[in-house]
Design a protein around this motif. Structure first.
Motif, PDB file in Angstrom:
ATOM      1  N   ASP A  84     -14.284  -8.126  -1.340  1.00  0.00           N
ATOM      2  CA  ASP A  84     -14.556  -9.488  -1.849  1.00  0.00           C
ATOM      3  C   ASP A  84     -13.207 -10.152  -1.751  1.00  0.00           C
ATOM      4  O   ASP A  84     -12.156  -9.832  -2.538  1.00  0.00           O
ATOM      5  N   ASP A  85     -13.048 -10.699  -0.723  1.00  0.00           N
ATOM      6  CA  ASP A  85     -11.717 -11.419  -0.539  1.00  0.00           C
ATOM      7  C   ASP A  85     -11.343 -12.241  -1.611  1.00  0.00           C
ATOM      8  O   ASP A  85      -9.980 -12.520  -1.704  1.00  0.00           O
ATOM      9  N   GLU A  86     -12.041 -12.936  -2.502  1.00  0.00           N
ATOM     10  CA  GLU A  86     -11.950 -13.596  -3.751  1.00  0.00           C
ATOM     11  C   GLU A  86     -10.978 -12.868  -4.655  1.00  0.00           C
ATOM     12  O   GLU A  86     -10.318 -13.523  -5.184  1.00  0.00           O
ATOM     13  N   GLU A  87     -11.003 -11.458  -4.884  1.00  0.00           N
ATOM     14  CA  GLU A  87     -10.408 -10.618  -5.733  1.00  0.00           C
ATOM     15  C   GLU A  87      -9.049 -10.301  -5.130  1.00  0.00           C
ATOM     16  O   GLU A  87      -8.388  -9.658  -6.060  1.00  0.00           O
ATOM     17  N   LEU A  88      -8.911 -10.479  -4.112  1.00  0.00           N
ATOM     18  CA  LEU A  88      -7.496  -9.990  -3.512  1.00  0.00           C
ATOM     19  C   LEU A  88      -6.577 -10.869  -3.294  1.00  0.00           C
ATOM     20  O   LEU A  88      -6.602 -12.053  -3.020  1.00  0.00           O
ATOM     21  N   SER A  89      -5.168 -10.404  -3.452  1.00  0.00           N
ATOM     22  CA  SER A  89      -4.121 -11.385  -3.288  1.00  0.00           C
ATOM     23  C   SER A  89      -3.633 -11.690  -1.805  1.00  0.00           C
ATOM     24  O   SER A  89      -4.320 -10.613  -1.047  1.00  0.00           O
ATOM     25  N   ASP A  90      -2.782 -12.422  -1.392  1.00  0.00           N
ATOM     26  CA  ASP A  90      -2.627 -12.701  -0.077  1.00  0.00           C
ATOM     27  C   ASP A  90      -1.869 -11.254   0.430  1.00  0.00           C
ATOM     28  O   ASP A  90      -2.074 -10.959   1.613  1.00  0.00           O
ATOM     29  N   TYR A  91      -1.297 -10.616  -0.383  1.00  0.00           N
ATOM     30  CA  TYR A  91      -0.586  -9.420  -0.086  1.00  0.00           C
ATOM     31  C   TYR A  91      -1.417  -8.446   0.528  1.00  0.00           C
ATOM     32  O   TYR A  91      -1.375  -7.895   1.412  1.00  0.00           O
ATOM     33  N   ASP A  92      -2.454  -8.173  -0.310  1.00  0.00           N
ATOM     34  CA  ASP A  92      -3.550  -7.341   0.043  1.00  0.00           C
ATOM     35  C   ASP A  92      -4.136  -7.710   1.319  1.00  0.00           C
ATOM     36  O   ASP A  92      -4.535  -6.860   2.245  1.00  0.00           O
ATOM     37  N   LEU A  93      -4.521  -9.000   1.544  1.00  0.00           N
ATOM     38  CA  LEU A  93      -5.096  -9.531   2.684  1.00  0.00           C
ATOM     39  C   LEU A  93      -4.436  -9.411   3.974  1.00  0.00           C
ATOM     40  O   LEU A  93      -5.035  -8.901   4.947  1.00  0.00           O
ATOM     41  N   LYS A  94      -3.053  -9.383   3.825  1.00  0.00           N
ATOM     42  CA  LYS A  94      -2.078  -9.259   4.840  1.00  0.00           C
ATOM     43  C   LYS A  94      -2.181  -7.775   5.176  1.00  0.00           C
ATOM     44  O   LYS A  94      -2.016  -7.631   6.459  1.00  0.00           O
ATOM     45  N   GLY A  95      -2.192  -6.863   4.064  1.00  0.00           N
ATOM     46  CA  GLY A  95      -2.295  -5.487   4.472  1.00  0.00           C
ATOM     47  C   GLY A  95      -3.493  -5.130   5.199  1.00  0.00           C
ATOM     48  O   GLY A  95      -3.251  -4.401   6.289  1.00  0.00           O
ATOM     49  N   ILE A  96      -4.608  -5.583   4.845  1.00  0.00           N
ATOM     50  CA  ILE A  96      -5.701  -5.282   5.597  1.00  0.00           C
ATOM     51  C   ILE A  96      -5.702  -5.513   6.981  1.00  0.00           C
ATOM     52  O   ILE A  96      -6.045  -5.087   7.971  1.00  0.00           O
ATOM     53  N   GLU A  97      -5.219  -6.848   7.159  1.00  0.00           N
ATOM     54  CA  GLU A  97      -5.064  -7.505   8.625  1.00  0.00           C
ATOM     55  C   GLU A  97      -4.128  -6.479   9.525  1.00  0.00           C
ATOM     56  O   GLU A  97      -4.436  -6.353  10.630  1.00  0.00           O
ATOM     57  N   ALA A  98      -3.170  -6.117   8.844  1.00  0.00           N
ATOM     58  CA  ALA A  98      -2.370  -5.311   9.629  1.00  0.00           C
ATOM     59  C   ALA A  98      -2.867  -3.870   9.870  1.00  0.00           C
ATOM     60  O   ALA A  98      -2.765  -3.534  10.822  1.00  0.00           O
ATOM     61  N   MET A  99      -3.602  -3.512   9.066  1.00  0.00           N
ATOM     62  CA  MET A  99      -4.426  -2.133   9.268  1.00  0.00           C
ATOM     63  C   MET A  99      -5.454  -2.349  10.388  1.00  0.00           C
ATOM     64  O   MET A  99      -5.684  -1.407  11.134  1.00  0.00           O
ATOM     65  N   LYS A 100      -6.012  -3.488  10.431  1.00  0.00           N
ATOM     66  CA  LYS A 100      -7.209  -3.580  11.434  1.00  0.00           C
ATOM     67  C   LYS A 100      -6.457  -3.738  12.814  1.00  0.00           C
ATOM     68  O   LYS A 100      -7.163  -3.122  13.746  1.00  0.00           O
ATOM     69  N   GLN A 101      -5.158  -4.378  12.927  1.00  0.00           N
ATOM     70  CA  GLN A 101      -4.587  -4.334  14.096  1.00  0.00           C
ATOM     71  C   GLN A 101      -4.171  -2.965  14.548  1.00  0.00           C
ATOM     72  O   GLN A 101      -4.088  -2.656  15.807  1.00  0.00           O
ATOM     73  N   LYS A 102      -4.069  -1.764  13.716  1.00  0.00           N
ATOM     74  CA  LYS A 102      -3.609  -0.492  13.897  1.00  0.00           C
ATOM     75  C   LYS A 102      -5.072   0.584  14.116  1.00  0.00           C
ATOM     76  O   LYS A 102      -5.055   1.577  13.822  1.00  0.00           O
ATOM     77  N   SER A 103      -6.185  -0.105  14.284  1.00  0.00           N
ATOM     78  CA  SER A 103      -7.489   0.601  13.978  1.00  0.00           C
ATOM     79  C   SER A 103      -8.475   0.064  15.073  1.00  0.00           C
ATOM     80  O   SER A 103      -8.192  -0.877  15.803  1.00  0.00           O
TER      81      SER A 103
END
Length: 140
Positions: A84-103
């Motif tokens: 639920d992206d509405e419950e996540l901070s910008d920092y969390d969303l950046k981390g998720i995007e960073a992991m997706k680039q490494k996956s």
């Protein structure tokens, strides 16, 4: 450890679209297929409705695989209902995007989700890969 820290210790696995793999789950060996980046990660998406998954009793998993500190890890990064992206901070969303680039993206099935399929995990994953290759040809 958050996803940004994980991304710094991770690398994208050397797996290509339609590669297959198996992994033991809590009850059985499961089958998986690496999917192209343009395929939806959500296995319940209508995009997959026309492939024949009856021999593997349907899709039951979607996510990502990354190499973290030399070990393969399985991640659920943006799949509903867990995300639920509405419950996540910008920092969390950046981390998720960073992991997706490494996956790499993966979908799969549990070989004994309800009953064991007749193909088993390895042959079932190979069958699913063929179905997904055909789907890929249709969307190109």
């Amino acid at each position: 450890m958050d996803y940004l820290d994980m991304a710094n210790k991770s690398k994208k696995p050397a797996l290509k679209p339609f590669d297959t793999l198996t992994k033991f789950g809590p009850y059985s060996e499961n089958g998986y297929v690496i999917i192209p980046d343009n395929f939806p990660t959500d296995y319940t998406d209508d995009f997959y409705k026309n492939i024949d998954t009856k021999p593997v009793h349907g899709l039951t998993f979607s996510g990502y695989i990354s190499d973290f500190d030399g070990e393969q890890i399985w991640l659920i990064l943006d799949q509903k209902p867990y995300f639920d992206d509405e419950e996540l901070s910008d920092y969390d969303l950046k981390g998720i995007e960073a992991m997706k680039q490494k996956s790499v993206k993966v979908i799969g099935f549990d070989d004994a989700h309800i009953v064991q399929n007749e193909m088993g995990a390895k042959k079932g994953a190979e069958y699913l890969a063929e179905q997904l290759k055909k789907l890929n040809e249709e969307v190109e």
